[in-house]
Design a protein around this motif. Structure first.
Motif, PDB file in Angstrom:
ATOM      1  N   LYS A   1       0.830  -1.222   0.077  1.00 23.71           N
ATOM      2  CA  LYS A   1      -0.027  -0.025   0.030  1.00 23.71           C
ATOM      3  C   LYS A   1       0.806   1.352  -0.025  1.00 23.71           C
ATOM      4  O   LYS A   1       1.827   1.416   0.668  1.00 23.71           O
ATOM      5  CB  LYS A   1      -0.981  -0.078   1.201  1.00 23.71           C
ATOM      6  CG  LYS A   1      -1.931   1.239   1.382  1.00 23.71           C
ATOM      7  CD  LYS A   1      -2.552   1.058   2.670  1.00 23.71           C
ATOM      8  CE  LYS A   1      -3.274   2.332   2.820  1.00 23.71           C
ATOM      9  NZ  LYS A   1      -3.928   2.625   4.210  1.00 23.71           N
ATOM     10  N   THR A 103      -2.661   9.086  -3.723  1.00 25.97           N
ATOM     11  CA  THR A 103      -2.686   9.045  -2.287  1.00 25.97           C
ATOM     12  C   THR A 103      -1.973  10.317  -1.879  1.00 25.97           C
ATOM     13  O   THR A 103      -0.799  10.712  -2.267  1.00 25.97           O
ATOM     14  CB  THR A 103      -1.681   7.823  -2.049  1.00 25.97           C
ATOM     15  OG1 THR A 103      -2.457   6.960  -2.613  1.00 25.97           O
ATOM     16  CG2 THR A 103      -1.362   7.572  -0.367  1.00 25.97           C
TER      17      THR A 103
ATOM     18  N   GLU B  59     -10.569   4.609  -1.546  1.00 28.79           N
ATOM     19  CA  GLU B  59      -9.934   3.852  -0.230  1.00 28.79           C
ATOM     20  C   GLU B  59     -11.155   3.761   0.909  1.00 28.79           C
ATOM     21  O   GLU B  59     -11.074   2.919   1.637  1.00 28.79           O
ATOM     22  CB  GLU B  59      -8.945   4.882   0.265  1.00 28.79           C
ATOM     23  CG  GLU B  59      -8.220   4.317   1.505  1.00 28.79           C
ATOM     24  CD  GLU B  59      -7.122   5.300   1.873  1.00 28.79           C
ATOM     25  OE1 GLU B  59      -6.916   6.467   1.029  1.00 28.79           O
ATOM     26  OE2 GLU B  59      -6.668   5.200   3.015  1.00 28.79           O
TER      27      GLU B  59
END
Lengths: 114, 111
Positions: A1, A103, B59
């Protein structure tokens, strides 16, 4: 991740100083990296985007570099001004099927004192 | 050229109520996104739509649904709001995998 870390969490500098904000990421298989600015209570403003094949991008007093192999990017701000005070966020998208997912790091809060 | 617009700007809900957050962009972008921003957690992707007619989980998709109404509009629905959904919600858009442009945000409080 993928994990993105920004150091320092907060930075206070006098006006006119040159400064560097740091961003590191754990998975070097990125598609691109984007730097944003966020003013209090506002949305994000895109500053610079670096594709994985690029080493740096420049816009005015801002210069962003990318070292994909070491998992690092820096945002250099020249001749800082009080108007540069904001939170700066780094975000990466990974290559492969999930490359639409950004992210984000938690940001560096920059204060430029007059 | 308004960029990315979001409505409402602020909302207070009671636990169990439902609501839809609206987002529209006028930049002819293919891709649209919903994020939430929480103190100490940063920005996290809830859902995204790579192109008109497609949506995918990000997510943190649990408790949310989305609709890509057309190329311009992408809505986020909370069917039964919970206090854990108190957050600031941002919509963003991009031309494929290029720069993402963000809206001003919706500040949601669930009591």
């Amino acid at each position: 991740k993928q994990e993105v870390t920004q150091i320092p969490a907060a930075l206070s500098v006098p006006e006119g100083e040159n400064l560097v904000l740091n961003c590191s990421f754990t998975d070097s298989a990125i598609y691109n990296l984007q730097w944003f600015r966020q003013d209090p209570g506002k949305g994000l403003t895109s500053l610079l985007l670096i594709q994985s094949s690029q080493r740096e991008q420049t816009s005015g007093r801002l210069n962003a570099s990318l070292d994909k192999s070491s998992g690092r990017s820096t945002l250099y701000i020249a001749a800082s001004q009080p108007g540069d005070s904001a939170t700066y966020l780094c975000a990466v998208s990974n290559s492969g099927g999930s490359n639409y997912k950004l992210t984000f790091g938690k940001g560096t809060l920059l204060t430029v004192n007059p | 050229n308004a960029g990315v617009t979001q409505t409402p700007k602020f909302q207070v809900l009671k636990t169990g109520q439902s609501m839809t957050l609206q987002c529209a962009q006028d930049m002819n972008h293919n891709s649209m996104y919903w994020y939430r921003q929480d103190p100490g957690m940063g920005l996290r992707l809830i859902y995204y739509s790579a192109s008109e007619g497609t949506t995918d989980k990000g997510e943190v998709p649990n408790g949310y649904n989305v609709s890509r109404l057309n190329k311009r509009e992408f809505s986020l629905r909370l069917e039964s709001a919970a206090p854990s959904q108190t957050s600031v919600y941002f919509c963003a858009s991009s031309y494929r995998l290029y720069e993402q442009y963000f809206g001003p945000g919706t500040r949601l409080t669930v009591t």
